[in-house]
Design a protein around this motif. Structure first.
Motif, PDB file in Angstrom:
ATOM      1  N   SER A 168      52.727  42.103  40.532  1.00 45.78           N
ATOM      2  CA  SER A 168      51.295  41.831  40.504  1.00 45.78           C
ATOM      3  C   SER A 168      50.908  40.871  41.629  1.00 45.78           C
ATOM      4  CB  SER A 168      50.894  41.213  39.156  1.00 45.78           C
ATOM      5  OG  SER A 168      51.121  42.107  38.100  1.00 45.78           O
ATOM      6  N   GLN A 169      49.614  40.869  41.932  1.00 44.90           N
ATOM      7  CA  GLN A 169      49.060  40.024  42.998  1.00 44.90           C
ATOM      8  C   GLN A 169      49.779  40.302  44.321  1.00 44.90           C
ATOM      9  OE1 GLN A 169      46.332  38.770  42.930  1.00 44.90           O
ATOM     10  NE2 GLN A 169      46.097  36.969  44.206  1.00 44.90           N
ATOM     11  N   ILE A 170      49.773  41.594  44.716  1.00 45.20           N
ATOM     12  CA  ILE A 170      50.449  42.073  45.923  1.00 45.20           C
ATOM     13  C   ILE A 170      49.406  42.389  46.995  1.00 45.20           C
ATOM     14  CG2 ILE A 170      51.920  43.903  46.853  1.00 45.20           C
ATOM     15  CD1 ILE A 170      53.129  44.117  44.010  1.00 45.20           C
ATOM     16  N   PHE A 171      49.702  41.986  48.232  1.00 40.04           N
ATOM     17  CA  PHE A 171      48.718  42.111  49.310  1.00 40.04           C
ATOM     18  C   PHE A 171      49.144  43.051  50.437  1.00 40.04           C
ATOM     19  CE2 PHE A 171      47.718  37.956  47.421  1.00 40.04           C
ATOM     20  CZ  PHE A 171      46.372  38.156  47.135  1.00 40.04           C
ATOM     21  N   ASP A 172      50.226  43.778  50.268  1.00 39.17           N
ATOM     22  CA  ASP A 172      50.607  44.764  51.281  1.00 39.17           C
ATOM     23  C   ASP A 172      51.325  45.917  50.588  1.00 39.17           C
ATOM     24  OD1 ASP A 172      53.594  44.385  51.273  1.00 39.17           O
ATOM     25  OD2 ASP A 172      53.024  42.372  51.946  1.00 39.17           O
ATOM     26  N   THR A 173      51.543  46.994  51.321  1.00 38.29           N
ATOM     27  CA  THR A 173      52.152  48.184  50.725  1.00 38.29           C
ATOM     28  C   THR A 173      53.620  48.353  51.102  1.00 38.29           C
ATOM     29  OG1 THR A 173      51.324  49.523  52.570  1.00 38.29           O
ATOM     30  CG2 THR A 173      49.950  49.407  50.591  1.00 38.29           C
TER      31      THR A 173
ATOM     32  N   PRO B  44      42.963  40.433  50.099  1.00 37.68           N
ATOM     33  CA  PRO B  44      43.233  41.712  49.438  1.00 37.68           C
ATOM     34  C   PRO B  44      42.884  42.911  50.314  1.00 37.68           C
ATOM     35  CG  PRO B  44      41.279  40.677  48.506  1.00 37.68           C
ATOM     36  CD  PRO B  44      41.869  39.681  49.444  1.00 37.68           C
ATOM     37  N   ILE B  45      43.543  44.032  50.044  1.00 39.73           N
ATOM     38  CA  ILE B  45      43.293  45.267  50.773  1.00 39.73           C
ATOM     39  C   ILE B  45      42.224  46.063  50.027  1.00 39.73           C
ATOM     40  CG2 ILE B  45      44.345  47.365  51.705  1.00 39.73           C
ATOM     41  CD1 ILE B  45      47.046  46.003  51.523  1.00 39.73           C
ATOM     42  N   PRO B  46      41.180  46.542  50.712  1.00 40.62           N
ATOM     43  CA  PRO B  46      40.139  47.347  50.050  1.00 40.62           C
ATOM     44  C   PRO B  46      40.724  48.634  49.468  1.00 40.62           C
ATOM     45  CG  PRO B  46      39.413  46.612  52.221  1.00 40.62           C
ATOM     46  CD  PRO B  46      40.869  46.298  52.135  1.00 40.62           C
ATOM     47  N   PRO B  47      40.142  49.156  48.385  1.00 41.68           N
ATOM     48  CA  PRO B  47      40.680  50.349  47.743  1.00 41.68           C
ATOM     49  C   PRO B  47      40.851  51.544  48.675  1.00 41.68           C
ATOM     50  CG  PRO B  47      39.072  49.316  46.312  1.00 41.68           C
ATOM     51  CD  PRO B  47      39.023  48.571  47.603  1.00 41.68           C
ATOM     52  N   ALA B  48      39.880  51.790  49.551  1.00 39.84           N
ATOM     53  CA  ALA B  48      39.976  52.950  50.444  1.00 39.84           C
ATOM     54  C   ALA B  48      41.177  52.825  51.376  1.00 39.84           C
ATOM     55  CB  ALA B  48      38.691  53.102  51.245  1.00 39.84           C
TER      56      ALA B  48
ATOM     57  N   GLU C 194      54.469  64.529  37.455  1.00 43.15           N
ATOM     58  CA  GLU C 194      53.730  63.295  37.746  1.00 43.15           C
ATOM     59  C   GLU C 194      54.638  62.191  38.286  1.00 43.15           C
ATOM     60  OE1 GLU C 194      51.367  61.899  34.477  1.00 43.15           O
ATOM     61  OE2 GLU C 194      50.875  63.928  33.812  1.00 43.15           O
ATOM     62  N   LEU C 195      53.987  61.272  39.026  1.00 41.96           N
ATOM     63  CA  LEU C 195      54.616  60.024  39.470  1.00 41.96           C
ATOM     64  C   LEU C 195      53.568  58.933  39.396  1.00 41.96           C
ATOM     65  CD1 LEU C 195      56.874  58.317  40.822  1.00 41.96           C
ATOM     66  CD2 LEU C 195      55.947  59.049  43.036  1.00 41.96           C
ATOM     67  N   ASP C 196      53.864  57.866  38.676  1.00 45.29           N
ATOM     68  CA  ASP C 196      52.953  56.716  38.591  1.00 45.29           C
ATOM     69  C   ASP C 196      53.536  55.581  39.422  1.00 45.29           C
ATOM     70  OD1 ASP C 196      51.679  54.213  37.663  1.00 45.29           O
ATOM     71  OD2 ASP C 196      50.739  55.516  36.173  1.00 45.29           O
ATOM     72  N   LEU C 197      52.743  55.080  40.369  1.00 49.03           N
ATOM     73  CA  LEU C 197      53.206  54.020  41.271  1.00 49.03           C
ATOM     74  C   LEU C 197      52.836  52.622  40.793  1.00 49.03           C
ATOM     75  CD1 LEU C 197      52.499  55.640  44.749  1.00 49.03           C
ATOM     76  CD2 LEU C 197      54.633  55.565  43.463  1.00 49.03           C
ATOM     77  N   GLY C 198      52.303  52.510  39.582  1.00 48.56           N
ATOM     78  CA  GLY C 198      51.938  51.178  39.100  1.00 48.56           C
ATOM     79  C   GLY C 198      50.711  50.658  39.822  1.00 48.56           C
ATOM     80  N   GLY C 199      50.745  49.421  40.193  1.00 48.67           N
ATOM     81  CA  GLY C 199      49.586  48.830  40.859  1.00 48.67           C
ATOM     82  C   GLY C 199      49.845  47.379  41.202  1.00 48.67           C
ATOM     83  N   GLY C 200      49.125  46.487  40.536  1.00 43.97           N
ATOM     84  CA  GLY C 200      49.320  45.066  40.798  1.00 43.97           C
ATOM     85  C   GLY C 200      48.679  44.584  42.074  1.00 43.97           C
ATOM     86  N   PHE C 201      47.618  45.261  42.522  1.00 44.44           N
ATOM     87  CA  PHE C 201      46.975  44.862  43.771  1.00 44.44           C
ATOM     88  C   PHE C 201      46.305  43.496  43.626  1.00 44.44           C
ATOM     89  CE2 PHE C 201      46.329  49.629  43.614  1.00 44.44           C
ATOM     90  CZ  PHE C 201      47.517  49.889  44.274  1.00 44.44           C
ATOM     91  N   GLY C 202      46.457  42.666  44.668  1.00 42.62           N
ATOM     92  CA  GLY C 202      45.980  41.294  44.605  1.00 42.62           C
ATOM     93  C   GLY C 202      44.481  41.166  44.767  1.00 42.62           C
ATOM     94  N   ILE C 203      43.954  40.037  44.316  1.00 43.73           N
ATOM     95  CA  ILE C 203      42.547  39.700  44.497  1.00 43.73           C
ATOM     96  C   ILE C 203      42.441  38.341  45.177  1.00 43.73           C
ATOM     97  CG2 ILE C 203      41.890  41.014  42.455  1.00 43.73           C
ATOM     98  CD1 ILE C 203      41.457  38.324  41.012  1.00 43.73           C
TER      99      ILE C 203
END
Length: 466
Positions: free
Chosen positions: A239-244, A288-292, A271-280
């Motif tokens: 969680s709270q991740i800022f890069d891919t 943070p990285i914009p969704p697009a 299916e494949l679920d990559l999770g998430g944890g995108f930072g804010i």
């Protein structure tokens, strides 16, 4: 050997100046871009308004501390992910902020809901969320939780252990159901985040290891069981991740496992679920990285690995986590005392004590989470002063905002607002010192309403059987 209370580490560097990322503002009343929900503004009289509602009105009507959730912002962030990840399944993380209204907002904006307890599942069902769009997580789901998920018809149960495979098979037989499942794997990725919220390295409680072969064995068992409908692999790196960068490794290893099972059985999982944890953005240091942009990068990573493995791209899903609810919320407090403390060497620190604390936001005490703050009820003519916003609890580590420049004329009775408090504040709130958990107030179009009422002493005493 010197033994130190855990709070000692917090105070060991108390004489240091502001962290490098924190800059003294030219205008102490200015609101940092990207930190607040989209309808927040400072009015001509200096008071904050959110959703067209003056925060002083909320403080007067429901008291403080209080959480304020910007419904317009929440919905806009949910839509942004649904649009950016078109063709993917996008799941709102109920654990970040769970209420009937929040689950309903997410569903109305086209998102599924990811839950990790029977309580969260019940809330999502009460909100009218289509069970087929709900996923159930958890490393130790009870029989009752699994049974509720199976009888409700949730779209997937994310398996976390071999024991759980046997439990689900038995329940599926009992209820005459075929249960859709995914297997959570640990991909051996060290996400660049706090160790307590990094979830894909080997030495932790979640998932089954790809490296040791446990994940493949679990997938084969699920695929062979007629009671189970194996949908695919689930991976979550933190969680709270800022890069891919971490996702590149996770995708390579999970798709490699995906391809290995297909070669062994002749059947490719859908299916494949990559999770998430995108930072804010909690402070100026967070970018943070914009969704697009996230969607573009993740699509490129998946397509590259599918070409390399010569496999068909599976259906994909993602869980944005706090990046929907977090920025949409703020916490509102009233100042009780202001204390100037002289430190070793003659330095000073201003402690601003408010009427909340680690009972309504335990994240700073739990793993050193950083937050920002601003004076919320007026415009100040004072100068910026490095301050620390602390709570009222009987713990030295009861810190809400470790370092922030606030006006030097902050006084008892002032209101302080802490942005980015929509995720994991109310969700992790507690009754330490018999504190009462604050209410959650939704604002939109100049109106406010209570989503979750304030706890009362009668609520607490009702649990005490004497």
């Amino acid at each position: 050997m010197t033994h130190m209370h855990v709070a000692g580490s917090i105070h060991a560097d108390a004489v240091t100046p502001a962290p490098k990322w924190l800059r003294e503002p030219d205008d102490v009343n200015a609101l940092m871009p990207g930190l607040w929900s989209q309808t927040v503004e400072r009015g001509a009289d200096g008071a904050l308004r959110v959703g067209g509602v003056d925060v002083r009105t909320i403080a007067a009507e429901v008291g403080t501390p209080a959480y304020i959730m910007d419904e317009v912002d929440f919905r806009a962030r949910a839509r942004a992910y649904a649009t950016a990840f078109a063709g993917w399944e996008v799941y709102y993380a109920a654990k970040s902020f769970c209420s009937i209204a929040a689950c309903r907002w997410a569903a109305e904006e086209g998102l599924g809901v990811d839950v990790c307890s029977g309580g969260e599942l019940t809330v999502a069902l009460r909100a009218g969320v289509n069970p087929a769009t709900i996923g159930l997580h958890g490393n130790n789901k009870t029989i009752e939780e699994l049974e509720l998920a199976i009888t409700a018809g949730v779209g997937r149960i994310v398996i976390d252990s071999f024991i759980e495979i046997d439990r689900i098979i038995e329940l599926a037989r009992t209820h005459g159901r075929t249960v859709p499942v995914m297997v959570r794997v640990t991909a051996g990725v060290e996400a660049h985040t706090h160790e307590y919220i990094a979830t894909a390295h080997e030495d932790q409680k979640f998932g089954l290891s790809i490296a040791t072969g446990e994940a493949l064995i679990a997938l084969e068992r699920c695929q062979a069981a007629p009671e189970l409908d194996l949908r695919g692999i689930h991976s979550h790196i933190g969680s709270q991740i800022f890069d891919t960068a971490g996702f590149e490794v996770a995708v390579r290893r999970t798709l490699g496992l995906h391809a290995e099972l297909a070669r062994a059985t002749g059947q490719q999982m859908p299916e494949l679920d990559l999770g998430g944890g995108f930072g804010i953005r909690y402070t100026a240091q967070d970018q943070p990285i914009p969704p697009a942009e996230l969607a573009a990068q993740l699509n490129e990573i998946v397509d590259h690995e599918c070409r390399a493995l010569e496999i068909t791209r599976p259906g994909l899903s993602i869980e944005p986590g706090r990046s929907i609810s977090g920025p949409a919320g703020m916490a509102l407090y009233e100042v009780g005392t202001v204390k100037d403390v002289t430190l070793d060497g003659g330095a000073h620190r201003c402690y601003i004590s408010v009427d909340g604390g680690m009972s309504d936001n335990i994240r700073p005490a739990l793993y050193g989470a950083e937050y920002s703050a601003t004076l919320a009820d007026r415009r100040s003519a004072g100068l910026p002063r490095l301050s620390r916003v602390v709570g009222k609890h009987c713990e030295s580590g009861d810190i809400l905002v470790r370092d922030e420049f606030l006006p030097d004329d902050v006084t008892p009775g002032d209101l302080i607002a802490v942005p980015a408090s929509g995720a994991y504040s109310r969700a992790m709130a507690n009754n330490y010192n018999h504190a009462l958990r604050p209410p959650v107030i939704a604002v939109a179009d100049g109106k406010w309403r209570t989503l979750i009422r304030r706890e009362t002493l009668e609520d607490l005493l009702g649990l005490d059987q004497g």
